[in-house]
Design a protein around this motif. Structure first.
Motif, short mmCIF file in Angstrom:
data_model
loop_
_atom_site.label_atom_id
_atom_site.label_comp_id
_atom_site.label_asym_id
_atom_site.label_seq_id
_atom_site.Cartn_x
_atom_site.Cartn_y
_atom_site.Cartn_z
N TYR A 125 10.31 10.15 64.09
CA TYR A 125 11.53 10.23 64.46
C TYR A 125 12.28 9.34 63.61
CZ TYR A 125 9.98 12.52 68.41
OH TYR A 125 9.04 13.46 69.41
N LEU A 126 11.76 8.02 63.14
CA LEU A 126 12.47 7.26 62.20
C LEU A 126 12.55 7.86 60.85
CD1 LEU A 126 10.49 3.65 62.67
CD2 LEU A 126 12.74 4.45 63.53
N ASP A 127 11.65 8.80 60.47
CA ASP A 127 11.82 9.43 59.16
C ASP A 127 12.75 10.46 59.33
OD1 ASP A 127 11.03 9.55 56.53
OD2 ASP A 127 9.76 11.12 56.73
N ARG A 128 12.81 10.98 60.43
CA ARG A 128 13.94 12.27 60.55
C ARG A 128 15.36 11.65 60.56
NH1 ARG A 128 17.69 14.67 61.89
NH2 ARG A 128 17.72 16.67 63.17
N TYR A 129 15.87 10.42 60.78
CA TYR A 129 17.03 9.89 61.11
C TYR A 129 17.32 8.66 59.90
CZ TYR A 129 17.25 12.45 65.22
OH TYR A 129 17.34 13.42 66.00
N VAL A 130 16.56 8.41 59.27
CA VAL A 130 16.59 7.07 58.41
C VAL A 130 16.33 7.49 57.15
CG1 VAL A 130 15.88 4.59 57.70
CG2 VAL A 130 16.05 5.34 60.24
N ALA A 131 17.43 7.33 56.04
CA ALA A 131 17.32 7.70 54.87
C ALA A 131 17.33 6.61 54.16
CB ALA A 131 18.42 8.82 54.51
N PHE A 132 16.51 6.49 52.72
CA PHE A 132 16.69 5.56 51.72
C PHE A 132 17.08 6.38 50.47
CE2 PHE A 132 14.29 3.52 55.00
CZ PHE A 132 14.84 2.45 55.13
N THR A 133 18.07 5.61 49.66
CA THR A 133 18.55 6.57 48.26
C THR A 133 17.97 5.46 47.24
OG1 THR A 133 20.58 7.18 49.45
CG2 THR A 133 20.55 6.87 47.18
N THR A 134 17.49 6.11 46.18
CA THR A 134 17.16 5.55 44.89
C THR A 134 18.37 5.64 43.98
OG1 THR A 134 15.06 5.97 45.07
CG2 THR A 134 15.73 5.19 42.92
N PHE A 135 19.17 4.41 43.78
CA PHE A 135 20.42 4.49 42.99
C PHE A 135 19.99 4.78 41.50
CE2 PHE A 135 21.56 2.27 46.71
CZ PHE A 135 22.50 3.09 47.09
N ASN A 136 20.72 5.69 40.64
CA ASN A 136 20.79 5.72 39.08
C ASN A 136 20.98 4.14 38.71
OD1 ASN A 136 19.67 8.18 39.19
ND2 ASN A 136 21.83 8.86 39.35
N LEU A 137 22.42 3.64 39.36
CA LEU A 137 22.62 2.26 38.95
C LEU A 137 22.55 1.09 39.97
CD1 LEU A 137 26.32 3.27 37.18
CD2 LEU A 137 23.92 2.71 36.04
N HIS A 138 22.35 0.23 39.63
CA HIS A 138 22.24 -1.00 40.37
C HIS A 138 23.03 -0.91 41.61
CE1 HIS A 138 19.31 -2.56 37.85
NE2 HIS A 138 18.71 -3.26 38.76
N PHE A 139 22.70 -1.37 43.12
CA PHE A 139 23.41 -1.29 44.16
C PHE A 139 24.47 -2.04 44.11
CE2 PHE A 139 23.88 -2.94 48.53
CZ PHE A 139 24.62 -1.67 49.09
N ILE A 140 24.65 -3.27 43.55
CA ILE A 140 25.62 -4.27 43.28
C ILE A 140 25.97 -4.17 41.77
CG2 ILE A 140 26.14 -6.73 43.56
CD1 ILE A 140 25.79 -5.23 46.16
N GLN A 141 27.21 -3.80 41.60
CA GLN A 141 27.70 -3.81 40.25
C GLN A 141 28.53 -5.28 39.81
OE1 GLN A 141 26.66 -1.09 37.95
NE2 GLN A 141 25.25 -0.67 39.65
N LEU A 142 28.55 -5.13 38.49
CA LEU A 142 29.72 -6.40 38.17
C LEU A 142 30.84 -5.95 37.43
CD1 LEU A 142 27.07 -9.08 37.29
CD2 LEU A 142 28.54 -9.27 39.39
N ASP A 143 31.98 -6.11 37.84
CA ASP A 143 33.29 -5.74 37.12
C ASP A 143 33.59 -7.04 36.21
OD1 ASP A 143 35.72 -5.05 36.23
OD2 ASP A 143 36.64 -4.88 38.10
N ARG A 144 33.28 -6.74 34.72
CA ARG A 144 33.45 -7.74 33.90
C ARG A 144 34.80 -7.44 33.19
NH1 ARG A 144 28.39 -10.10 33.19
NH2 ARG A 144 26.72 -8.68 34.01
N SER A 145 35.91 -6.85 33.73
CA SER A 145 36.92 -6.74 33.06
C SER A 145 38.00 -8.05 33.14
CB SER A 145 37.77 -5.47 33.77
OG SER A 145 38.13 -5.82 35.05
N GLY A 146 37.65 -8.76 34.14
CA GLY A 146 38.39 -9.96 34.26
C GLY A 146 37.86 -11.37 33.73
#
Length: 414
Positions: A155-176
């Motif tokens: 039942y946990l596997d039925r409703y809980v999903a985990f995603t593998t991201f192509n890019l890291h979950f936390i990104q850094l905006d280095r424009s500033g």
């Protein structure tokens, strides 16, 4: 001579802690790094931080037990301390050579028992409690894993999903001028909750590892007449953990899927919670116990329980001799959803850099127990007997060898 032995003891303690940090970081943060939720450097930093928290709080109780309760602290002369740490380091080597999660804690206690027998100072009543905990803890972990695998996991596997991201979950905006962190725009609210759960439980595992393993590295050097105070011992142990976390753990984090290639992320989180909780409770009471043994027992129970869903309890109690065998391992956890619904990505997928299957638009309901597949199971189909025999043998053999090998050494040295 004494000063040289003290230095030797510190060097061996750092070696032990270095190996513990390298292996434990991969176990705790492998899923988080593989899912690209955190980077290796971040994982090492979090492991050291939460490992320190566990060692500084609950871990003190285990250090006290191993440094002064199993045998009197006065027995830990510089040369005896070096010998105990040497046998602890050898246990790590044996574990790595045979690919079995042998317990460093159990082996370290075995070496101390050899010291106690040789000096006739062993606290036998306490050892009875410790050995009893070594028997009960894996059984509790196995039972919890079995119940979760059979009745809750699908039942946990039925409703809980985990995603593998192509890019890291936390990104850094280095424009500033100052880099600004932001969450991966591809992450859904469910992904965010799941990702935070993975990282939080990894930190909890680091806490448990610090609580149970700090004593393995420094207990012989701590105590009355010892080379280090408890605070110094904790700092030395955690510092050694850090050396391993930031160096050899990088490879462990990359290859964590090699040994449990088909263990889904959800299953690894359940294993971490159960194994970590059992060890944290034991550490609170000052009982040295193995995180590897508890987590492995949970994995076996979880796979056993998942596989047994194919049959009702009555069928499992009376297996037919002519039923065909099924090769059931932790791979049973991968197929916990029905055929039309792919399971969540496994640690093996992450280690091989494979893309996880796309989720279907509609996931069918979880089948009832006994209706998931053929109920053609017997005792041998519910676990790998050869693997189980090898694991249990090593659990018993390594501390036993530590006692047998250390006893004559300490008889000569004392």
């Amino acid at each position: 001579m004494v000063s040289l032995l003290t230095v030797a003891g510190v060097v061996v303690a750092v070696f032990v802690g270095f190996n513990i940090g390298g292996s434990s970081t991969g176990v705790a943060f492998g899923p988080a790094v593989g899912s690209r939720l955190v980077r290796k450097t971040t994982a090492a930093t979090l492991f050291v931080g939460f490992g320190f928290l566990g060692a500084w709080t609950v871990g003190r109780n285990v250090i006290a037990t191993m440094s002064s309760s199993i045998v009197p602290a006065t027995q830990f002369t510089p040369i005896a301390s070096v010998a105990v740490l040497f046998f602890t380091g050898v246990s790590l080597l044996i574990s790595n050579l045979y690919g079995v999660p042998a317990s460093t804690s159990m082996t370290a206690v075995g070496a101390i028992v050899g010291l106690g027998l040789a000096s006739d100072t062993l606290n036998r009543a306490l050892m009875f409690v410790i050995v009893s905990a070594w028997i009960v803890a894996p059984l509790v972990s196995f039972t919890i894993g079995l119940v979760v695998g059979r009745y809750i996991y699908p039942y946990l596997d039925r409703y809980v999903a985990f995603t593998t991201f192509n890019l890291h979950f936390i990104q850094l905006d280095r424009s500033g001028t100052i880099p600004r962190p932001y969450i991966n725009p591809n992450a859904s609210p469910q992904d965010i909750v799941g990702s935070l759960s993975v990282v939080t439980i990894a930190c909890y595992m680091a806490f448990s590892a610090g609580a149970s393993n700090a004593a393995n590295a420094v207990a012989p050097l701590v105590g009355e007449g010892g080379s280090l105070t408890v605070n110094q011992g904790v700092l030395l142990a955690v510092g050694a953990f850090g050396l391993g976390s930031f160096t050899i753990a990088r490879r462990t984090l990359e290859t964590v899927g090699d040994d449990i290639t088909e263990l889904p992320i959800l299953a690894s989180l359940i294993v971490s919670i159960v194994g970590g909780t059992v060890i944290t409770i034991l550490s609170y009471f000052g009982i040295p116990a193995s995180l590897a043994v508890s987590t492995t027992s949970t994995i076996i129970g979880l796979g056993w329980g998942r596989a047994s869903r194919a049959a009702a309890l009555a069928e499992l109690a009376t297996p037919a001799p002519d039923r065909p065998e099924l090769d059931v391992t932790t791979g049973a956890l991968v197929t916990s959803r029905v055929e039309e619904a792919p399971a969540s990505p496994t640690i093996g997928d992450l280690a091989r850099h494979e893309e996880s299957p796309e989720e279907p638009e509609e996931i069918p309901d979880v089948p009832e127990i006994g209706a998931e597949g053929p109920a053609d199971l017997d005792e041998r189909s519910l676990f790998n007997p050869n693997a189980a025999k090898r694991i249990v043998t090593m659990w018993v053999l390594t501390p036993s060898l530590a006692v047998v090998a250390s006893y004559p050494v300490f008889t000569v040295l004392l």
